[in-house]
Scaffold this motif. Structure first.
Motif, short mmCIF file in Angstrom:
data_model
loop_
_atom_site.label_atom_id
_atom_site.label_comp_id
_atom_site.label_asym_id
_atom_site.label_seq_id
_atom_site.Cartn_x
_atom_site.Cartn_y
_atom_site.Cartn_z
N VAL A 194 30.28 74.94 105.94
CA VAL A 194 28.90 74.19 104.96
C VAL A 194 27.94 75.01 105.93
O VAL A 194 27.08 75.67 105.43
CB VAL A 194 28.74 73.04 104.31
CG1 VAL A 194 27.42 72.40 104.46
CG2 VAL A 194 29.84 73.01 103.73
N SER A 195 27.74 74.45 107.39
CA SER A 195 26.60 75.45 108.09
C SER A 195 26.73 76.31 108.20
O SER A 195 25.39 77.32 108.23
CB SER A 195 27.12 74.28 109.37
OG SER A 195 27.51 73.18 109.62
N CYS B 40 25.34 78.61 105.06
CA CYS B 40 24.07 77.44 104.88
C CYS B 40 22.65 78.17 106.13
O CYS B 40 21.57 78.87 105.04
CB CYS B 40 23.75 76.51 104.81
SG CYS B 40 25.00 75.68 103.41
N ASN C 220 22.49 72.63 103.60
CA ASN C 220 23.42 71.95 104.35
C ASN C 220 23.19 70.81 104.54
O ASN C 220 24.45 69.42 105.08
CB ASN C 220 22.90 73.30 105.93
CG ASN C 220 23.83 72.41 107.12
OD1 ASN C 220 24.83 72.56 107.18
ND2 ASN C 220 23.33 71.14 107.88
N LEU D 195 25.00 68.92 102.06
CA LEU D 195 26.08 69.61 101.13
C LEU D 195 26.95 68.37 102.51
O LEU D 195 28.35 68.17 102.20
CB LEU D 195 27.30 70.92 101.52
CG LEU D 195 26.68 71.53 100.09
CD1 LEU D 195 26.33 72.79 100.11
CD2 LEU D 195 27.01 70.79 99.12
N ASP D 196 26.11 68.38 103.22
CA ASP D 196 27.12 67.93 104.75
C ASP D 196 27.76 66.04 104.08
O ASP D 196 29.15 65.71 104.85
CB ASP D 196 26.18 67.50 105.94
CG ASP D 196 26.17 68.80 106.82
OD1 ASP D 196 27.34 69.84 106.50
OD2 ASP D 196 25.53 69.20 107.88
#
Length: 364
Positions: free
Chosen positions: A254-255, A258, A293, A296-297
């Protein structure tokens, strides 16, 4: 007006020739939606992590949960502060000259953008390092990675991110209002001074370094766990490792997805300076991707929990028609239980009980 040495007026130089326009109604709507979803998601993730931390307070999972809680709390405050300022700017029709005469709001906005951008990336890399040590050096982890040490690490990471965010202010360099007039950051247009380039390169290099450390540590952790899995069939005490590594891999993916566009854009501007081809729309799109980000985290911890993973595994196994494996595992467990019963029956205590039965019958 364009002088970066005067904090009071530096932020307004970009307002003269604005070439990037955003639709006010749509932008306000999306800002409110993003902020609300982010706050609710992070609040739910904090509740789940805190509940899990109470259960695993004295175990090796506690340090990971503490770092994860710090990451989600940082994301929550990022949504609260940055989202509130962004909504205020949109609601004020982006008239910075009216409500930001002394450039204080822009400076606060820029500091928050840098801090809440770098801090989650730093925490993600620290979590990856912590899990790598926990899997490869479990004895060292159990003796040195106490809750006190983890809290010290959290404090140091936050202080380092604060220092990076305050560096332009300490050097009397004001944060700049960007071309879209909706956010503040380092100077990204007509960058000629070496110090402005340095801030952009520092921000992007630290972010990319954090992603690289996360990737390397997660790769080492995953390979180590797979080796242990293949060498030993005992799964006891290892399931929580797999749960955490799955969460870490999800956070890293994800990171990377993003944050990479925004970090690469800042690096290009820092390297190419005034000859950079990055336009306002590209930077704004990369910034919005980076904002995702923080949304979603928390869903990584909400969805990728052990209980949810078990249910997903059962559903997948049922859809793939793997009932033969279930039967095989059931047969193996039945054989093991039979062997245990046989071993108990052959023990001296059981033999004595068997010998007593004939004696009692003869006595009768």
């Amino acid at each position: 007006m364009n002088s970066s040495k005067s904090p009071g007026l530096a932020g307004f130089g970009i307002l003269k020739n604005t070439t990037c326009h955003t639709e006010k109604k749509i932008s306000v709507f999306f800002s409110i939606i993003f902020m609300t979803v982010g706050i609710l998601s992070n609040s739910l993730a904090i509740a789940i992590l805190m509940k899990a931390y109470q259960r695993f307070r004295q175990k090796s999972k506690a340090s990971f949960l503490l770092l994860a809680s710090g990451l989600v709390i940082t994301d929550l405050f990022g949504h609260l502060i940055n989202g509130a300022i962004a909504v205020f700017v949109y609601a004020s029709d982006k008239d910075w000259i009216r409500f930001n005469q002394s450039n204080i709001l822009c400076s606060v906005f820029g500091i928050c953008m840098v801090f809440f951008g770098l801090c989650p990336l730093f925490l993600g890399s620290v979590m990856a390092v912590e899990r790598c040590i926990g899997v490869t050096k479990p004895i060292f982890h159990s003796t040195k990675m106490t809750s006190k040490h983890v809290k010290m690490m959290l404090t140091m990471v936050c202080l380092f991110a604060v220092l990076i965010a305050l560096l332009p202010i300490l050097r009397f360099r004001a944060y700049q209002i960007q071309a879209s007039r909706t956010w503040c950051f380092y100077k990204t247009e007509h960058v000629e001074d070496w110090e402005d380039r340095f801030y952009l390169l520092l921000f992007s290099s630290l972010g990319l370094l954090a992603l690289a450390i996360s990737f390397l540590c997660n790769a080492v952790t995953g390979i180590t766990l797979l080796r242990v899995k293949f060498k030993s069939q005992q799964r006891q005490g290892r399931s929580h490792h797999f749960e955490m590594i799955i969460q870490l891999l999800a956070i890293m993916c994800v990171s990377c997805i993003c944050w990479s566009p925004f970090l690469v854009s800042m690096a290009r501007i820092g390297i190419n300076a005034s000859h950079s081809k990055e336009n306002c729309e590209t930077i704004l799109f990369a910034l919005r991707m980076a904002t995702w980000n923080q949304i979603l985290d928390p869903w990584v911890y909400i969805l990728l929990r052990k209980a949810v993973l078990k249910n997903l595994y059962k559903i997948t196994r049922g859809c793939c028609g793997m009932h033969i494996i279930n039967l095989h595992m059931w047969e193996l467990s039945s054989i093991k239980n039979s062997l245990k019963v046989a071993a108990i029956s052959e023990s001296p205590v059981s033999s004595k009980q068997i010998n007593l039965q004939p004696l009692s019958s003869t006595g009768q």
